[in-house]
Design a protein around this motif. Structure first.
Motif, PDB file in Angstrom:
ATOM      1  N   ARG A  17       0.850  -1.177   0.119  1.00 29.30           N
ATOM      2  CA  ARG A  17       0.234   0.108  -0.098  1.00 29.30           C
ATOM      3  C   ARG A  17       0.964   1.266   0.021  1.00 29.30           C
ATOM      4  O   ARG A  17       0.462   2.223  -0.762  1.00 29.30           O
ATOM      5  N   ASN A  18       1.848   1.260   0.814  1.00 26.79           N
ATOM      6  CA  ASN A  18       2.846   2.302   0.698  1.00 26.79           C
ATOM      7  C   ASN A  18       3.572   2.702  -0.735  1.00 26.79           C
ATOM      8  O   ASN A  18       3.878   3.528  -1.239  1.00 26.79           O
ATOM      9  N   TYR A  19       3.653   1.510  -1.373  1.00 28.24           N
ATOM     10  CA  TYR A  19       4.532   1.625  -2.651  1.00 28.24           C
ATOM     11  C   TYR A  19       3.359   2.231  -3.507  1.00 28.24           C
ATOM     12  O   TYR A  19       3.678   3.034  -4.443  1.00 28.24           O
ATOM     13  N   VAL A  20       2.203   1.770  -3.445  1.00 25.12           N
ATOM     14  CA  VAL A  20       1.108   2.280  -4.375  1.00 25.12           C
ATOM     15  C   VAL A  20       1.072   3.816  -4.268  1.00 25.12           C
ATOM     16  O   VAL A  20       1.026   4.580  -5.068  1.00 25.12           O
ATOM     17  N   ALA A  21       0.949   4.207  -2.918  1.00 23.15           N
ATOM     18  CA  ALA A  21       0.736   5.512  -2.453  1.00 23.15           C
ATOM     19  C   ALA A  21       2.069   6.389  -3.145  1.00 23.15           C
ATOM     20  O   ALA A  21       1.982   7.461  -3.733  1.00 23.15           O
ATOM     21  N   ALA A  22       3.092   5.713  -2.773  1.00 27.54           N
ATOM     22  CA  ALA A  22       4.298   6.667  -3.448  1.00 27.54           C
ATOM     23  C   ALA A  22       4.220   6.597  -4.929  1.00 27.54           C
ATOM     24  O   ALA A  22       4.698   7.838  -5.528  1.00 27.54           O
ATOM     25  N   LEU A  23       4.057   5.756  -5.568  1.00 19.12           N
ATOM     26  CA  LEU A  23       4.091   5.752  -7.075  1.00 19.12           C
ATOM     27  C   LEU A  23       2.841   6.919  -7.137  1.00 19.12           C
ATOM     28  O   LEU A  23       3.078   7.486  -8.392  1.00 19.12           O
ATOM     29  N   ASP A  24       1.866   6.977  -6.546  1.00 20.94           N
ATOM     30  CA  ASP A  24       0.783   7.994  -7.046  1.00 20.94           C
ATOM     31  C   ASP A  24       1.465   9.575  -6.784  1.00 20.94           C
ATOM     32  O   ASP A  24       1.101  10.323  -7.745  1.00 20.94           O
ATOM     33  N   LEU A  25       1.990   9.562  -5.719  1.00 19.81           N
ATOM     34  CA  LEU A  25       2.726  10.794  -5.526  1.00 19.81           C
ATOM     35  C   LEU A  25       3.952  11.343  -6.547  1.00 19.81           C
ATOM     36  O   LEU A  25       3.915  12.476  -7.012  1.00 19.81           O
ATOM     37  N   VAL A  26       4.696  10.274  -7.071  1.00 18.43           N
ATOM     38  CA  VAL A  26       5.575  10.593  -8.023  1.00 18.43           C
ATOM     39  C   VAL A  26       5.076  11.024  -9.420  1.00 18.43           C
ATOM     40  O   VAL A  26       5.247  11.931 -10.075  1.00 18.43           O
ATOM     41  N   ILE A  27       3.919  10.217  -9.763  1.00 16.19           N
ATOM     42  CA  ILE A  27       3.257  10.235 -11.075  1.00 16.19           C
ATOM     43  C   ILE A  27       2.536  11.696 -11.079  1.00 16.19           C
ATOM     44  O   ILE A  27       2.579  12.502 -12.142  1.00 16.19           O
ATOM     45  N   ALA A  28       2.054  11.875  -9.828  1.00 19.67           N
ATOM     46  CA  ALA A  28       1.140  13.304  -9.779  1.00 19.67           C
ATOM     47  C   ALA A  28       2.197  14.463 -10.130  1.00 19.67           C
ATOM     48  O   ALA A  28       1.679  15.470 -10.342  1.00 19.67           O
TER      49      ALA A  28
END
Length: 165
Positions: A17-28
């Motif tokens: 879940r943290n990995y998904v959240a970090a990907l979201d941050l970077v992509i955003a």
């Protein structure tokens, strides 16, 4: 139940879940260039509506934006990520998806680089240990070199446009 740790940039973090959240941050954070290297998109929530919306937003907010994806195996992408796959038809002029040759299939990490300065790197596909950073040009530059090496080892371009005679 234990709460998941807060995402702290530039540190090793664990958890899907943290990995998904970090990907979201970077992509955003991406405005001009988004580079993604992944084994097959089966991890990282790439089939989700949220990931689709983030990537679609990236592609629409800037006329010069470019998305390049390198996958070791494109089957999950073409079958299980229909929204992302459909973006290939709409944004074929700004989006490229490649599949690596057999030589590059030994790579077991995956990463996303946004605008040559933000990144998220999963160290091994089988372990949810990763590091992400915003505004880290130096580390992003080394990942860009690795990305270029992987791009040189691509064997096939994935296209959603069917060509016929």
């Amino acid at each position: 139940m234990m709460d998941e740790p807060e995402l702290i940039a530039d540190s090793v973090i664990m958890g899907e879940r943290n990995y998904v959240a970090a990907l979201d941050l970077v992509i955003a954070q991406a405005e001009n260039h988004l580079l993604i290297f992944d084994q097959d998109f089966s991890k990282g929530d790439y089939a989700s509506l949220k990931r689709f919306a983030l990537i679609q937003d990236f592609l629409t907010k800037n006329t010069q934006s470019q998305l390049t994806i390198i996958l070791q195996n494109a089957q999950f992408f073409t079958v299980n990520c229909p929204r992302l796959y459909e973006l290939l038809t709409v944004y074929a002029h700004k989006m490229r998806v490649y599949e690596t040759n057999d030589f590059a299939k030994i790579a077991k990490d995956c990463f996303v680089i946004a605008d040559k300065k933000h990144y998220c790197r999963r160290f091994h596909i089988d372990q949810a240990r990763f590091k992400f950073a915003l505004n880290d040009v130096e580390t992003s530059a080394s990942l860009l070199l690795r990305y270029d090496e992987l791009l040189a080892e691509t064997a096939e371009v994935i296209s959603a446009i069917k060509l016929g005679l």
